[in-house]
Design a protein around this motif. Structure first.
Motif, PDB file in Angstrom:
ATOM      1  N   THR A 244     -13.406   5.026 -11.472  1.00 54.30           N
ATOM      2  CA  THR A 244     -14.224   4.392 -12.498  1.00 54.30           C
ATOM      3  C   THR A 244     -15.681   4.546 -12.103  1.00 54.30           C
ATOM      4  O   THR A 244     -15.993   4.955 -10.974  1.00 54.30           O
ATOM      5  CB  THR A 244     -13.860   2.906 -12.659  1.00 54.30           C
ATOM      6  OG1 THR A 244     -14.555   2.362 -13.789  1.00 54.30           O
ATOM      7  CG2 THR A 244     -14.242   2.107 -11.411  1.00 54.30           C
ATOM      8  N   THR A 245     -16.585   4.230 -12.997  1.00 48.50           N
ATOM      9  CA  THR A 245     -18.007   4.320 -12.681  1.00 48.50           C
ATOM     10  C   THR A 245     -18.441   3.091 -11.889  1.00 48.50           C
ATOM     11  O   THR A 245     -18.275   1.956 -12.361  1.00 48.50           O
ATOM     12  CB  THR A 245     -18.846   4.412 -13.963  1.00 48.50           C
ATOM     13  OG1 THR A 245     -18.426   5.555 -14.716  1.00 48.50           O
ATOM     14  CG2 THR A 245     -20.325   4.536 -13.636  1.00 48.50           C
TER      15      THR A 245
ATOM     16  N   TRP B 182     -24.245   0.458 -10.703  1.00 50.42           N
ATOM     17  CA  TRP B 182     -25.379   1.158 -10.128  1.00 50.42           C
ATOM     18  C   TRP B 182     -26.160   0.299  -9.137  1.00 50.42           C
ATOM     19  O   TRP B 182     -26.519   0.761  -8.041  1.00 50.42           O
ATOM     20  CB  TRP B 182     -26.303   1.652 -11.236  1.00 50.42           C
ATOM     21  CG  TRP B 182     -27.540   2.319 -10.716  1.00 50.42           C
ATOM     22  CD1 TRP B 182     -28.817   1.859 -10.772  1.00 50.42           C
ATOM     23  CD2 TRP B 182     -27.613   3.581 -10.038  1.00 50.42           C
ATOM     24  NE1 TRP B 182     -29.689   2.749 -10.185  1.00 50.42           N
ATOM     25  CE2 TRP B 182     -28.970   3.818  -9.716  1.00 50.42           C
ATOM     26  CE3 TRP B 182     -26.668   4.538  -9.664  1.00 50.42           C
ATOM     27  CZ2 TRP B 182     -29.407   4.965  -9.047  1.00 50.42           C
ATOM     28  CZ3 TRP B 182     -27.091   5.675  -9.000  1.00 50.42           C
ATOM     29  CH2 TRP B 182     -28.441   5.877  -8.695  1.00 50.42           C
TER      30      TRP B 182
ATOM     31  N   ARG C 164     -28.910   9.402 -10.513  1.00 42.84           N
ATOM     32  CA  ARG C 164     -27.743   9.349 -11.398  1.00 42.84           C
ATOM     33  C   ARG C 164     -28.011  10.220 -12.621  1.00 42.84           C
ATOM     34  O   ARG C 164     -29.154  10.436 -13.011  1.00 42.84           O
ATOM     35  CB  ARG C 164     -27.447   7.907 -11.817  1.00 42.84           C
ATOM     36  CG  ARG C 164     -28.526   7.298 -12.687  1.00 42.84           C
ATOM     37  CD  ARG C 164     -28.463   5.796 -12.830  1.00 42.84           C
ATOM     38  NE  ARG C 164     -27.263   5.322 -13.483  1.00 42.84           N
ATOM     39  CZ  ARG C 164     -27.119   4.068 -13.937  1.00 42.84           C
ATOM     40  NH1 ARG C 164     -28.117   3.191 -13.798  1.00 42.84           N
ATOM     41  NH2 ARG C 164     -26.015   3.698 -14.517  1.00 42.84           N
TER      42      ARG C 164
ATOM     43  N   ARG D  93     -25.948  11.466 -16.555  1.00 38.55           N
ATOM     44  CA  ARG D  93     -24.809  11.350 -17.480  1.00 38.55           C
ATOM     45  C   ARG D  93     -24.548  12.702 -18.125  1.00 38.55           C
ATOM     46  O   ARG D  93     -25.459  13.343 -18.641  1.00 38.55           O
ATOM     47  CB  ARG D  93     -25.087  10.298 -18.546  1.00 38.55           C
ATOM     48  CG  ARG D  93     -23.982  10.184 -19.605  1.00 38.55           C
ATOM     49  CD  ARG D  93     -24.183   8.968 -20.474  1.00 38.55           C
ATOM     50  NE  ARG D  93     -23.877   7.751 -19.735  1.00 38.55           N
ATOM     51  CZ  ARG D  93     -22.665   7.225 -19.596  1.00 38.55           C
ATOM     52  NH1 ARG D  93     -21.621   7.829 -20.169  1.00 38.55           N
ATOM     53  NH2 ARG D  93     -22.475   6.127 -18.912  1.00 38.55           N
TER      54      ARG D  93
ATOM     55  N   LEU E  33     -24.863  10.398  -8.538  1.00 39.32           N
ATOM     56  CA  LEU E  33     -23.753   9.808  -9.285  1.00 39.32           C
ATOM     57  C   LEU E  33     -23.699  10.475 -10.649  1.00 39.32           C
ATOM     58  O   LEU E  33     -24.685  10.460 -11.394  1.00 39.32           O
ATOM     59  CB  LEU E  33     -23.939   8.299  -9.444  1.00 39.32           C
ATOM     60  CG  LEU E  33     -22.854   7.588 -10.259  1.00 39.32           C
ATOM     61  CD1 LEU E  33     -21.507   7.654  -9.546  1.00 39.32           C
ATOM     62  CD2 LEU E  33     -23.247   6.137 -10.543  1.00 39.32           C
TER      63      LEU E  33
ATOM     64  N   GLU F 106     -22.025  10.426 -14.245  1.00 37.14           N
ATOM     65  CA  GLU F 106     -21.301   9.552 -15.174  1.00 37.14           C
ATOM     66  C   GLU F 106     -20.983  10.318 -16.459  1.00 37.14           C
ATOM     67  O   GLU F 106     -21.405  11.451 -16.645  1.00 37.14           O
ATOM     68  CB  GLU F 106     -22.152   8.320 -15.483  1.00 37.14           C
ATOM     69  CG  GLU F 106     -22.607   7.547 -14.254  1.00 37.14           C
ATOM     70  CD  GLU F 106     -23.604   6.465 -14.592  1.00 37.14           C
ATOM     71  OE1 GLU F 106     -23.175   5.384 -15.032  1.00 37.14           O
ATOM     72  OE2 GLU F 106     -24.812   6.704 -14.423  1.00 37.14           O
TER      73      GLU F 106
ATOM     74  N   ALA G 194     -15.683   9.025 -12.508  1.00 37.27           N
ATOM     75  CA  ALA G 194     -17.065   9.380 -12.180  1.00 37.27           C
ATOM     76  C   ALA G 194     -17.038  10.257 -10.939  1.00 37.27           C
ATOM     77  O   ALA G 194     -16.032  10.336 -10.229  1.00 37.27           O
ATOM     78  CB  ALA G 194     -17.909   8.126 -11.943  1.00 37.27           C
TER      79      ALA G 194
ATOM     80  N   TYR H  16     -19.206  11.329  -7.371  1.00 35.60           N
ATOM     81  CA  TYR H  16     -20.291  11.045  -6.427  1.00 35.60           C
ATOM     82  C   TYR H  16     -20.444  12.263  -5.538  1.00 35.60           C
ATOM     83  O   TYR H  16     -19.496  12.709  -4.889  1.00 35.60           O
ATOM     84  CB  TYR H  16     -19.979   9.808  -5.588  1.00 35.60           C
ATOM     85  CG  TYR H  16     -20.994   9.538  -4.490  1.00 35.60           C
ATOM     86  CD1 TYR H  16     -22.161   8.834  -4.761  1.00 35.60           C
ATOM     87  CD2 TYR H  16     -20.778   9.981  -3.188  1.00 35.60           C
ATOM     88  CE1 TYR H  16     -23.097   8.580  -3.770  1.00 35.60           C
ATOM     89  CE2 TYR H  16     -21.702   9.735  -2.189  1.00 35.60           C
ATOM     90  CZ  TYR H  16     -22.861   9.038  -2.479  1.00 35.60           C
ATOM     91  OH  TYR H  16     -23.786   8.792  -1.493  1.00 35.60           O
TER      92      TYR H  16
END
Length: 507
Positions: free
Chosen positions: A55-56, A59, A106, A108, A141, A143, A150, A152
């Motif tokens: 899962t994410t 933050w 991070r 997305r 990260l 997302e 997710a 990393y």
């Protein structure tokens, strides 16, 4: 650095006393890795771990976890300061302008957010050279994956540590539960330093003068012990010399005619199977998990050569071997490299495993396995450009390097997210392909770094590797196998238990 949270079973650990990566001055070998890539970019020594999270993570909690880890592992606040004209060794110095926001970011993914897209994004980040004025690491990260997972990414320079040292670190820092660990031990960050290259040189010269009598006495005693040993056991001295000559000689077979190119382009791929499946296949042929792993890679190479109408019988490969023992400090680099002609043309996977086993046992028994460390002091005194050309010429004779690192056998978490997969990507400094296996909670996670100047058809090559793995797994006693594909550059299956052989690498 990927763990970031304290395992509940280790709340009494004095992290300030662990000393992971505590040495201030690089070894000659580490200095070579740091300096050579400046003269020859194809020798970049970046290692990466790509963790697949269930899962994410939150933050703010992830940032706080990094801040905590930076206190207990000061190395990641340090930049490299190199004395002028290579008159000393590079030293680690606390960055006076350290900025966590630069190192941890991070992003997305755009829809549909596939694993393949995340892997390619990570590859572009790993490809970028480090800012050599800052601590040589970055974390990202990723997302927005469609399946709710997710990614990393941790990217570090090889001069910080090898694969085994990295696993020591993540084992210490990973949490064993989703919930935050209250009142975990912490440490204040080290004070910043304003250290110049001249300061570093002056510091080393002062230390050398202070310790000169002790150093001379220690080296004289070591030389005397070697002389006494040679007189007492001349066969051992002769054997070591012969081993040194074997390891210094070029591989006993020529490189592949279709893998000759070397460049800066890279492609990442992944494969996975269970530890039980791979070990079962190995056992059926009388080999170890590592033997079966190498046999699977060779099957993939054989199939690729056949697809391109260029079959060969032997392939020059390298295999990093861990030289660590219980007395070695944590972190840093402590490995040697074995080279041999691998039987790529042997079609029967069981026979291939048996032949590989003999070659690996012979390679690990070489008395001069530490040849890289032995040669580093002499090489460090030569012009960097000349050493870079020589080293690239040596590594270009190797088409495959394959490493195997024991991972974490229990579930671990990062800021509340469980790490389901841990794919390692080691550098390919001069070799055509670098494959690294890490066992994680029962899964063999295999990361493949491809030099696209050598492997000009990477999609075909990755298909061949997946077929080669299936070829070896077919040796396992009949049992229904239910592969679960992830839309990546490789294959995935699920698993439950994990251990590994000691063979190690991360170049």
């Amino acid at each position: 650095m990927t763990g970031l949270e304290l395992p509940p079973s280790a709340v009494d650990v004095d992290y300030g006393a662990l000393g992971w990566g505590a040495g201030r001055t690089m070894s000659d070998f580490e200095a070579g890795m740091w300096r050579l890539e400046a003269a020859e970019p194809r020798l970049r020594s970046t290692i990466a771990a790509i963790d697949v999270l269930d899962t994410t993570p939150d933050w703010d909690r992830l940032v706080a976890a990094h801040e905590w880890a930076l206190g207990v592992v000061p190395r990641f606040r340090m930049r490299v300061v190199d004395p002028p004209f290579q008159l000393g060794k590079p030293v680690w110095s606390v960055d006076p302008e350290f900025d966590l926001g630069y190192h941890l970011r991070r992003i997305r993914l755009p829809e549909p957010g596939t694993f393949a897209a995340a892997l390619e994004l990570c590859r572009t980040v790993v490809d970028r050279p480090f800012d050599r004025a800052r601590p040589p690491w970055e974390a990202l990260l990723v997302e927005g994956l469609a399946d709710g997972t997710a990614i990393y990414l941790l990217k570090t320079h090889h001069s910080i540590t090898d694969g085994m040292g990295g696993m020591q670190l993540v084992t210490l820092l990973h949490s064993r539960r989703r919930e935050p660990t209250p009142d975990k031990p912490s440490a204040l960050p080290p004070p910043p330093e304003q250290l110049s290259g001249l300061d570093a040189l002056r510091e080393q010269l002062t230390d050398q003068i202070r310790t000169l009598p002790e150093t001379v006495l220690s080296r004289a005693q070591a030389g005397l012990r070697l002389a006494e040993r040679a007189v007492r056991d001349p066969g051992s001295a002769i054997g070591f010399t012969q081993s040194l000559l074997r390891l210094a000689a070029p591989p006993s077979c020529p490189p592949s005619p279709i893998l000759r190119g070397r460049g800066l382009g890279r492609r990442f791929g992944t494969l996975e199977t269970t530890v039980d499946e791979l070990r079962g296949a190995a056992k059926a042929a009388g080999g170890s998990l590592n033997d079966a792993y190498l046999a699977a890679l060779l099957a993939g190479f054989r199939r690729y050569h056949e697809r391109l109408d260029a079959p060969i019988d032997l392939l020059p490969i390298g295999m990093p071997i861990s030289l660590r023992d219980s007395a070695d400090p944590m972190g840093g680099n402590r490995f040697g490299v074995a080279r041999f002609a691998a039987p790529i043309g042997v079609r029967d996977p069981a026979d291939r495993i048996r032949r590989i086993r003999e070659l690996v046992l012979d390679a690990r028994a070489e008395p001069a396995a530490d040849i890289l460390t032995l040669a580093a002091p002499a090489l460090s005194r030569l012009p960097v450009a000349a050493v870079a050309r020589w080293y690239l010429g040596q590594t270009s004779l190797i088409d495959l390097q394959a490493s195997n690192v024991a991972g974490i056998p229990v579930p671990v978490y990062m800021a509340g997210a469980r790490i389901d997969r841990m794919f390692p990507f080691a550098p390919a400094p001069g070799c055509g392909v670098m494959a690294t296996l890490v066992s994680h909670t029962g899964t063999c996670c295999i990361g493949v770094t491809i030099d696209t100047a050598a492997v000009t058809e990477p999609d075909v090559f990755l298909e061949c590797l997946a077929e080669g793995l299936d070829e070896v797994l077919a040796l396992r006693p009949a049992k229904p196998r239910t592969p679960k594909k992830r839309p990546s550059s490789g294959r995935t299956t699920r698993a439950k238990k994990s251990t590994n052989d000691r063979t190690e690498g991360a170049q």
